[in-house]
Design a protein around this motif. Structure first.
Motif, PDB file in Angstrom:
ATOM      1  N   MET A 207       0.806  -1.149  -0.115  1.00 12.64           N
ATOM      2  CA  MET A 207      -0.012  -0.115   0.049  1.00 12.64           C
ATOM      3  C   MET A 207       0.910   0.991   0.106  1.00 12.64           C
ATOM      4  SD  MET A 207      -3.362  -1.050   2.404  1.00 12.64           S
ATOM      5  CE  MET A 207      -4.158   0.514   2.054  1.00 12.64           C
ATOM      6  N   ASP A 208       0.257   2.417  -0.304  1.00 18.02           N
ATOM      7  CA  ASP A 208       1.170   3.835  -0.140  1.00 18.02           C
ATOM      8  C   ASP A 208       0.322   4.612   0.500  1.00 18.02           C
ATOM      9  OD1 ASP A 208       2.567   3.076  -2.712  1.00 18.02           O
ATOM     10  OD2 ASP A 208       0.600   2.563  -3.423  1.00 18.02           O
ATOM     11  N   SER A 209       0.953   5.819   0.879  1.00 16.32           N
ATOM     12  CA  SER A 209       0.258   7.093   1.552  1.00 16.32           C
ATOM     13  C   SER A 209       0.370   7.849   0.545  1.00 16.32           C
ATOM     14  CB  SER A 209       1.092   7.237   2.824  1.00 16.32           C
ATOM     15  OG  SER A 209       0.941   6.009   3.722  1.00 16.32           O
ATOM     16  N   LEU A 210      -0.553   8.888   0.783  1.00 15.33           N
ATOM     17  CA  LEU A 210      -0.522  10.330  -0.127  1.00 15.33           C
ATOM     18  C   LEU A 210      -0.311  11.576   0.867  1.00 15.33           C
ATOM     19  CD1 LEU A 210      -3.778   9.324  -2.248  1.00 15.33           C
ATOM     20  CD2 LEU A 210      -1.317   8.873  -2.715  1.00 15.33           C
ATOM     21  N   THR A 211       0.761  12.220   0.182  1.00 15.86           N
ATOM     22  CA  THR A 211       1.018  13.384   1.003  1.00 15.86           C
ATOM     23  C   THR A 211      -0.086  14.463   0.766  1.00 15.86           C
ATOM     24  OG1 THR A 211       2.285  14.311  -0.923  1.00 15.86           O
ATOM     25  CG2 THR A 211       3.328  13.192   0.985  1.00 15.86           C
ATOM     26  N   SER A 212      -1.027  14.350  -0.149  1.00 17.74           N
ATOM     27  CA  SER A 212      -1.971  15.159  -0.605  1.00 17.74           C
ATOM     28  C   SER A 212      -3.234  14.975   0.291  1.00 17.74           C
ATOM     29  CB  SER A 212      -2.578  15.231  -2.052  1.00 17.74           C
ATOM     30  OG  SER A 212      -2.970  13.870  -2.236  1.00 17.74           O
ATOM     31  N   ALA A 213      -3.325  13.864   1.177  1.00 19.54           N
ATOM     32  CA  ALA A 213      -4.475  13.454   1.821  1.00 19.54           C
ATOM     33  C   ALA A 213      -4.491  14.432   3.185  1.00 19.54           C
ATOM     34  CB  ALA A 213      -4.518  11.922   2.334  1.00 19.54           C
ATOM     35  N   LYS A 214      -5.351  15.363   3.223  1.00 18.57           N
ATOM     36  CA  LYS A 214      -5.187  16.094   4.456  1.00 18.57           C
ATOM     37  C   LYS A 214      -6.601  16.277   5.040  1.00 18.57           C
ATOM     38  CE  LYS A 214      -1.639  18.268   2.756  1.00 18.57           C
ATOM     39  NZ  LYS A 214      -0.174  17.948   3.356  1.00 18.57           N
ATOM     40  N   SER A 215      -6.306  16.287   6.428  1.00 20.84           N
ATOM     41  CA  SER A 215      -7.604  16.206   7.259  1.00 20.84           C
ATOM     42  C   SER A 215      -8.287  17.417   7.053  1.00 20.84           C
ATOM     43  CB  SER A 215      -7.337  16.289   8.763  1.00 20.84           C
ATOM     44  OG  SER A 215      -6.499  17.347   9.042  1.00 20.84           O
ATOM     45  N   ASP A 216      -9.805  17.383   7.138  1.00 18.51           N
ATOM     46  CA  ASP A 216     -10.731  18.582   6.829  1.00 18.51           C
ATOM     47  C   ASP A 216     -11.790  18.735   7.802  1.00 18.51           C
ATOM     48  OD1 ASP A 216     -11.760  20.379   5.675  1.00 18.51           O
ATOM     49  OD2 ASP A 216     -12.902  19.165   4.121  1.00 18.51           O
ATOM     50  N   GLY A 217     -11.265  19.122   9.101  1.00 16.96           N
ATOM     51  CA  GLY A 217     -11.910  19.312  10.132  1.00 16.96           C
ATOM     52  C   GLY A 217     -13.045  20.421  10.044  1.00 16.96           C
ATOM     53  N   GLU A 218     -12.379  21.521   9.237  1.00 16.03           N
ATOM     54  CA  GLU A 218     -13.517  22.669   9.080  1.00 16.03           C
ATOM     55  C   GLU A 218     -14.851  21.997   8.280  1.00 16.03           C
ATOM     56  OE1 GLU A 218     -13.983  26.884   6.461  1.00 16.03           O
ATOM     57  OE2 GLU A 218     -11.952  25.773   6.693  1.00 16.03           O
ATOM     58  N   SER A 219     -14.739  21.096   7.256  1.00 17.82           N
ATOM     59  CA  SER A 219     -15.924  20.538   6.805  1.00 17.82           C
ATOM     60  C   SER A 219     -16.630  19.572   7.562  1.00 17.82           C
ATOM     61  CB  SER A 219     -15.198  19.660   5.309  1.00 17.82           C
ATOM     62  OG  SER A 219     -14.766  20.454   4.245  1.00 17.82           O
ATOM     63  N   TYR A 220     -16.080  18.866   8.502  1.00 22.56           N
ATOM     64  CA  TYR A 220     -16.847  18.248   9.570  1.00 22.56           C
ATOM     65  C   TYR A 220     -17.588  19.237  10.508  1.00 22.56           C
ATOM     66  CZ  TYR A 220     -15.273  13.370   9.061  1.00 22.56           C
ATOM     67  OH  TYR A 220     -15.208  12.273   8.346  1.00 22.56           O
ATOM     68  N   ALA A 221     -16.973  20.276  10.828  1.00 22.58           N
ATOM     69  CA  ALA A 221     -17.653  21.243  11.795  1.00 22.58           C
ATOM     70  C   ALA A 221     -19.063  21.866  11.131  1.00 22.58           C
ATOM     71  CB  ALA A 221     -16.527  22.569  12.015  1.00 22.58           C
ATOM     72  N   GLU A 222     -18.586  22.110   9.620  1.00 20.96           N
ATOM     73  CA  GLU A 222     -19.786  22.693   8.765  1.00 20.96           C
ATOM     74  C   GLU A 222     -20.837  21.658   8.737  1.00 20.96           C
ATOM     75  OE1 GLU A 222     -18.278  24.097   5.303  1.00 20.96           O
ATOM     76  OE2 GLU A 222     -17.134  25.824   5.909  1.00 20.96           O
ATOM     77  N   ALA A 223     -20.532  20.306   8.621  1.00 22.56           N
ATOM     78  CA  ALA A 223     -21.380  19.289   8.362  1.00 22.56           C
ATOM     79  C   ALA A 223     -22.200  18.913   9.429  1.00 22.56           C
ATOM     80  CB  ALA A 223     -20.813  18.200   8.082  1.00 22.56           C
ATOM     81  N   MET A 224     -21.613  19.194  10.890  1.00 17.83           N
ATOM     82  CA  MET A 224     -22.364  18.948  11.898  1.00 17.83           C
ATOM     83  C   MET A 224     -23.327  20.114  12.320  1.00 17.83           C
ATOM     84  SD  MET A 224     -19.192  17.442  14.601  1.00 17.83           S
ATOM     85  CE  MET A 224     -20.299  16.885  15.865  1.00 17.83           C
ATOM     86  N   ARG A 225     -23.073  21.289  11.648  1.00 15.53           N
ATOM     87  CA  ARG A 225     -24.145  22.140  11.796  1.00 15.53           C
ATOM     88  C   ARG A 225     -25.379  22.084  10.803  1.00 15.53           C
ATOM     89  NH1 ARG A 225     -19.362  25.550  12.703  1.00 15.53           N
ATOM     90  NH2 ARG A 225     -19.176  25.852  10.507  1.00 15.53           N
ATOM     91  N   GLU A 226     -25.090  21.212   9.789  1.00 15.19           N
ATOM     92  CA  GLU A 226     -26.313  21.193   8.749  1.00 15.19           C
ATOM     93  C   GLU A 226     -27.463  20.101   9.619  1.00 15.19           C
ATOM     94  OE1 GLU A 226     -27.090  22.222   5.972  1.00 15.19           O
ATOM     95  OE2 GLU A 226     -25.087  23.416   5.279  1.00 15.19           O
ATOM     96  N   GLY A 227     -28.748  20.532   9.313  1.00 11.66           N
ATOM     97  CA  GLY A 227     -29.582  19.481   9.808  1.00 11.66           C
ATOM     98  C   GLY A 227     -29.759  18.508   8.897  1.00 11.66           C
ATOM     99  N   GLN A 228     -29.202  18.440   7.592  1.00  6.61           N
ATOM    100  CA  GLN A 228     -29.414  17.404   6.715  1.00  6.61           C
ATOM    101  C   GLN A 228     -28.643  16.305   7.158  1.00  6.61           C
ATOM    102  OE1 GLN A 228     -31.235  17.147   4.250  1.00  6.61           O
ATOM    103  NE2 GLN A 228     -32.220  18.920   4.106  1.00  6.61           N
TER     104      GLN A 228
END
Length: 454
Positions: free
Chosen positions: A219-240
């Motif tokens: 297997m491989d690892s990608l340096t471009s794989a970034k965590s996206d805590g901001e999107s998680y925070a936004e998703a948690m504020r979404e009623g959907q």
């Protein structure tokens, strides 16, 4: 001359440049590397599910090994791994950008030696304490977190147009681990003379080591794989996000909750007849295979239409299960329960397919044309976060399913649990219609977005 992305630099199996959306890169190199990582990701995730569900088979045979448990003690051994696995899903998602897909997949495989080793000790020492069985069950929950890390890792490797199919294969391959355990472990522990519960632990250890070695070497690892805590925070504020999480409780929560409980329920209802208990794997097997069908149907009919149909049929099958129970007919109970597994699997696929479409359709109704591409990228990131949140909440739904089974059986009957499930499926039907299918809220297909109705 080869493009820079064609010759993407790599150090220590970390890939520095990864452009799956570039057609030339994808055809010359990306597809091969992504497919290789997908294969070994499925292997490890499948093994994680196998260990996660292992206690559901072991508890059925404990009385034959001289270990007698109450109904409450039995169900806590089923609830605890489910609870731990659900709790680990979100942190496991964020581990991939931090440690790399290769490194964390290797670790997530090797750590499964802990619960299998503890199980080997628990079933061989004289008079094992109940707390040690609980600790072993908790350690088995480590396998439940593998789903999220595996899905997050693979999502970085594939282009948007191929991501859905790849993730569907990854999820279905993992879910099949439930059926494999429930089929293979009873055979292993009955091999030879008497009941050999230690085989339920030892049989996985060489496979765990093999999976870890394959992850490390291939297997491989990608340096471009970034965590996206901001999107998680936004998703948690979404009623959907929370609406879809409730629906996913009804589908995946039912699948994993029933998977943990099914062998125990069959043993209780059939007076321990091994033929019925041995067939428990059938539900998880067909439910896992039906998951991609749910996504396929959602693409053609609309996810909300498939989902509401699934919940309606699940309510009907639950009623059939109740009638089979009242008539003391194990065949009717078994057949209707397997039908519930199939429907839950289809619902897993359709609800997951709804999430990106809901967020993308919302962009289409409120964004300026010039900023549409930017808004769509943000919507896809938010949808990916919502999928992770719904996956974790859905796994907690499996905990709720087993708590309800436990309470119902302690009262002396399984019927109250089944009636509560039937009521919940009706609520899910109503929620799906109210939020996604009423004329005033239905999302119309837009050629500019190339997305169909949810």
């Amino acid at each position: 001359m080869a493009s820079s992305v064609e010759s993407a630099p790599q150090h220590g199996r970390w890939i520095d440049e990864w452009e799956p959306e570039d057609p030339r890169f994808w055809e010359t190199r990306g597809r091969r590397v992504a497919t290789r990582n997908l294969i070994f990701s499925i292997f490890t995730e499948h093994l994680g599910f196998s260990v996660w569900i292992l206690m559901s088979v072991v508890v059925v045979s404990l009385p034959q090994a001289g270990i007698t448990l109450s109904v409450s003690q039995t169900f806590w051994l089923l609830i605890v791994p489910n609870l731990v696995g659900a709790a680990l899903r979100i942190p496991y998602t964020f581990a991939i950008p931090r440690f790399g897909g290769r490194g964390f997949t290797t670790f997530s495989a090797l750590i499964l030696l802990v619960p299998t080793g503890m199980l080997a000790v628990a079933v061989t020492i004289p008079d094992p304490p109940y707390w040690f069985f609980l600790a072993t069950a908790a350690a088995m929950g480590l396998g439940g977190g593998n789903f999220s890390s595996s899905m997050a890792n693979i999502s970085f490797f594939f282009p948007t147009s191929k991501k859905g199919f790849a993730l569907g294969l990854n999820a279905a391959g993992g879910n099949l681990g439930v059926a494999v355990t429930q089929f293979a472990v009873p055979l292993a522990i009955s091999a030879g003379t008497g009941i050999n519960l230690v085989n339920a632990a030892l049989m996985w250890m060489p496979v765990i080591i093999l999976a870890a070695a394959c992850a490390w070497w291939f297997m491989d690892s990608l340096t471009s794989a970034k965590s996206d805590g901001e999107s998680y925070a936004e998703a948690m504020r979404e009623g959907q996000t929370w609406i879809m999480s409730v629906l996913y409780i009804g589908t995946f929560g039912s699948f994993i909750g029933f998977s943990f409980a099914f062998p125990t329920l069959l043993k209780a209802l059939s007076d321990g007849r091994s033929s019925w208990v041995g067939a428990a794997f059938t539900g998880a097997l067909i439910g896992s295979v039906s998951r991609p069908l749910g996504g396929w149907l959602a693409d053609r009919m609309g996810g909300a239409k498939v989902t509401i149909t699934v919940f309606g049929c699940m309510a009907a099958c639950t009623y059939t299960t109740i009638t089979g129970l009242a008539a003391k007919s194990v065949p009717v109970f078994f057949a209707s329960s397997v039908a519930l597994f199939i429907l839950a699997g289809i619902g897993n696929g359709s609800t997951y397919r709804m999430i990106p479409l809901i967020f993308s359709a919302a962009v289409g109704t409120g964004s300026e044309p010039g900023r549409l591409d930017e808004a769509m990228k943000a919507a896809r990131r938010k949808a990916a976060a919502a999928v992770g949140i719904a996956g974790s909440v859905g796994a907690f739904g499996g905990v709720a399913v087993n708590l309800v089974f436990k309470s119902s059986l302690e009262s002396g009957s399984l019927q109250p649990a089944l009636w509560s499930f039937l009521g919940f499926y009706i609520v899910c039907c109503a929620l799906t219609w109210w939020c996604y299918l009423r004329k005033t809220v239905a999302i119309e297909w837009s050629p500019s977005l190339a997305y169909a109705n949810v």
